[in-house]
Design an enzyme around this catalytic site. Structure first.
Site, PDB file in Angstrom:
ATOM      1  N   ASN A  13      37.772  39.007  41.306  1.00 39.28           N
ATOM      2  CA  ASN A  13      37.956  40.458  41.378  1.00 39.28           C
ATOM      3  C   ASN A  13      36.727  41.167  41.894  1.00 39.28           C
ATOM      4  O   ASN A  13      35.621  40.647  41.743  1.00 39.28           O
ATOM      5  CB  ASN A  13      38.261  41.000  39.966  1.00 39.28           C
ATOM      6  CG  ASN A  13      39.738  40.909  39.656  1.00 39.28           C
ATOM      7  OD1 ASN A  13      40.565  41.137  40.528  1.00 39.28           O
ATOM      8  ND2 ASN A  13      40.065  40.568  38.432  1.00 39.28           N
ATOM      9  N   HIS A  46      46.181  45.448  42.387  1.00 39.77           N
ATOM     10  CA  HIS A  46      45.970  46.387  41.270  1.00 39.77           C
ATOM     11  C   HIS A  46      46.337  47.805  41.690  1.00 39.77           C
ATOM     12  O   HIS A  46      45.913  48.767  41.058  1.00 39.77           O
ATOM     13  CB  HIS A  46      44.518  46.343  40.753  1.00 39.77           C
ATOM     14  CG  HIS A  46      44.197  45.079  40.026  1.00 39.77           C
ATOM     15  ND1 HIS A  46      43.036  44.875  39.345  1.00 39.77           N
ATOM     16  CD2 HIS A  46      44.891  43.935  39.883  1.00 39.77           C
ATOM     17  CE1 HIS A  46      43.019  43.668  38.825  1.00 39.77           C
ATOM     18  NE2 HIS A  46      44.136  43.076  39.142  1.00 39.77           N
ATOM     19  N   TYR A  51      48.075  48.949  36.331  1.00 37.87           N
ATOM     20  CA  TYR A  51      46.812  49.618  36.676  1.00 37.87           C
ATOM     21  C   TYR A  51      47.015  51.062  37.147  1.00 37.87           C
ATOM     22  O   TYR A  51      46.084  51.846  37.164  1.00 37.87           O
ATOM     23  CB  TYR A  51      46.058  48.829  37.749  1.00 37.87           C
ATOM     24  CG  TYR A  51      45.388  47.593  37.188  1.00 37.87           C
ATOM     25  CD1 TYR A  51      46.046  46.367  37.176  1.00 37.87           C
ATOM     26  CD2 TYR A  51      44.121  47.667  36.627  1.00 37.87           C
ATOM     27  CE1 TYR A  51      45.451  45.251  36.640  1.00 37.87           C
ATOM     28  CE2 TYR A  51      43.508  46.541  36.090  1.00 37.87           C
ATOM     29  CZ  TYR A  51      44.180  45.332  36.100  1.00 37.87           C
ATOM     30  OH  TYR A  51      43.595  44.223  35.556  1.00 37.87           O
TER      31      TYR A  51
HETATM   32  C1  G6P Z   1      44.785  41.213  34.700  1.00 33.42           C
HETATM   33  C2  G6P Z   1      44.360  41.169  36.147  1.00 33.42           C
HETATM   34  C3  G6P Z   1      43.129  40.373  36.400  1.00 33.42           C
HETATM   35  C4  G6P Z   1      42.096  40.763  35.384  1.00 33.42           C
HETATM   36  C5  G6P Z   1      42.589  40.395  34.035  1.00 33.42           C
HETATM   37  C6  G6P Z   1      41.631  40.901  32.972  1.00 33.42           C
HETATM   38  O1  G6P Z   1      45.797  40.369  34.497  1.00 33.42           O
HETATM   39  O2  G6P Z   1      45.390  40.713  36.991  1.00 33.42           O
HETATM   40  O3  G6P Z   1      42.677  40.654  37.712  1.00 33.42           O
HETATM   41  O4  G6P Z   1      40.861  40.088  35.623  1.00 33.42           O
HETATM   42  O5  G6P Z   1      43.845  40.923  33.726  1.00 33.42           O
HETATM   43  O6  G6P Z   1      42.000  40.268  31.773  1.00 33.42           O
HETATM   44  P1  G6P Z   1      40.926  40.236  30.592  1.00 33.42           P
HETATM   45  O7  G6P Z   1      41.577  39.434  29.502  1.00 33.42           O
HETATM   46  O8  G6P Z   1      39.685  39.592  31.153  1.00 33.42           O
HETATM   47  O9  G6P Z   1      40.676  41.678  30.225  1.00 33.42           O
END
Ligand code: G6P
Length: 442
Positions: free
Chosen positions: A150, A202, A256
């Site tokens: 990301n 996102h 998002y």
């Molecule tokens: C989402 C997004 C990812 C992001 C992740 C964060 O699913 O698609 O791009 O990095 O969640 O998850 P976390 O558990 O790290 O907050």
């Protein structure tokens, strides 16, 4: 007989790696991997050894002839790779916690991939991914780069614009998460649900939703408006939507979009969390600690269910399905980040978009959607402008360009606030931003 497939995963010490290994094991008959190289940096060596040992136990339990290699030597790993997956976090979760906390001081959304946090993650990440691309050009020029790192949208944009790697696909689990969430809300099997995805990473919309091939948009909109059945990810609070908003939009926002169409409420939620349980990165640090304790257990030889607590759950399905379909020329339809090539009319041809594609041995072929709804195409274009200027700032290290990116982001209220946030965040991340702080050689 095709030779065995060589996969290299950069950021191999990630807690998500067991999910990737599980995905490869499940698909071995179609995708005969001979070597899986897990690559990390010295600071991640302990994590690499813990996760790498679990990966070896998983492969051994499956009885598959996959050689699992662990290394800190990226160049040695990349030689003759067929697929290179990237899933690294420059500065680790501590850097993400700063991305989430500092903007809150200015009453601005603090988030991993959106707003000021997304910009600074891009500024830290893009120089590293471009170095990886240079190594790939030299050591595995025919390999596919499958990027999860990301902000995946800005990173894919940067690879397309500033590297010679054209075989690049950006991936995310949001589309698969939306499809699974709609199936759960409707209490049907996910395979019966299809979604027409279009937008950016996102920042993707479901322009239509089908159950067994029949559009069910009205029913889905009703489910999305209700917080009890609305779709979100583990990392985004589920605030539902105003029914009339969605009924007028006639498209499904991604989780998002709450940061853009519910900014006030999301900021209130973030400020509350920061003063109580902690920001998302601070919460995830606990989950990470638990996961690595679990991974150390020599008896563990499967992906533990606790991994579902992370927002990135199901990302391996996205990665392994993509690699499998390229390798086998499956020509199935998957939502990925790729060069637009006219698929979305209001985005330039040479920019990265997230859209349904036919996946072939020559990579994704984007399916044209015509254009996005009038009501949302402006926001998508504004985020694409932000991604392009942010990528330029990352490559040039030019302060004014970084300030321009920060100022044009829709979550930042003014150029003055943008400058205050940028100055504090550049300083906070100094060690990971050599392009902004390299001292001019005397
Ligand atoms: C989402 C997004 C990812 C992001 C992740 C964060 O699913 O698609 O791009 O990095 O969640 O998850 P976390 O558990 O790290 O907050």
């Amino acid at each position: 007989m095709k030779k065995g497939v060589k996969i290299v995963t950069i950021g191999g010490g990630s807690s998500y790696t067991p999910e990737l290994v599980e995905g490869f094991i499940k698909r071995y008959d179609e995708l005969p991997i001979s070597e899986l190289w897990l690559v990390d940096i010295p600071a991640g060596e302990e994590k690499l050894n813990i996760v790498g040992s679990l990966a070896k136990r998983m492969v051994e339990k499956a009885g598959l002839p996959i050689e699992v290699h662990l290394t800190l030597d990226r160049r040695a790993a990349l030689k003759d790779a067929d697929f290179v997956t990237t899933q690294f976090r420059v500065g680790l979760l501590d850097a993400r916690a700063k991305d989430e906390r500092i903007p809150l001081k200015y009453n601005v959304i603090g988030q991993e991939t959106n707003g000021p946090g997304g910009l600074l993650k891009g500024l830290r990440t893009i120089p590293v991914i471009l170095e990886i691309c240079k190594d790939m050009e030299e050591l595995c020029p025919d390999a596919w780069l499958v990027n999860f790192t990301n902000p995946a949208g800005m990173v894919t944009e940067a690879v397309l614009r500033y590297s010679n790697i054209k075989k690049v696909v950006g991936l995310c689990n949001v589309p698969v998460g939306i499809r699974m969430g709609i199936a759960k809300a409707l209490e049907v099997e996910p395979e019966r649900i299809q979604v027409d995805f279009a937008g950016l990473n996102h920042m993707v919309f479901g322009l239509d939703v089908y159950l067994d091939g029949v559009s069910i948009m009205d029913e889905v909109i009703e489910k999305m408006a209700n917080p009890d059945t609305s779709v979100t990810m583990k990392n985004i609070v589920n605030l539902g939507w105003e029914p009339e908003f969605l009924q007028a939009l006639k498209a499904i926002p991604c989780p998002y979009h709450r940061y853009y169409y519910k900014t006030k409420e999301m900021l209130e939620e973030e400020l509350e969390a920061a003063n109580t349980v902690g920001t998302r990165a601070e919460v995830v640090k606990q989950v990470e600690a638990e996961l690595f304790e679990l991974y150390k257990d020599q008896e563990l030889a499967i992906k533990p269910p606790q991994l579902e607590k992370r927002g990135g759950a199901y990302y391996s399905d996205a990665a392994c399905n993509l690699i499998n379909s390229i390798y086998n020329d499956k020509r199935d339809i998957q939502p990925v980040n790729t060069r637009n090539n006219g698929a979305i009319a209001s985005i330039e041809d040479d920019s990265a978009v997230e859209v349904n594609c036919i996946i072939t041995k020559d990579g994704p072929k984007p399916i044209s959607v015509g254009d996005l709804p009038v009501a949302v195409r402006g926001l998508v274009q504004q985020i694409k402008s932000f991604e392009r200027v942010g990528a330029e700032a990352a490559v040039t290290g030019d302060y004014n360009t970084a300030l321009l990116a920060m100022t044009i982001n829709p979550l930042v209220p003014s150029d003055k606030v943008a400058k205050e946030i940028l100055d504090e965040m550049l300083e906070a991340h100094k060690e990971y931003l050599p392009q902004f702080f390299q001292t001019v050689e005397a």
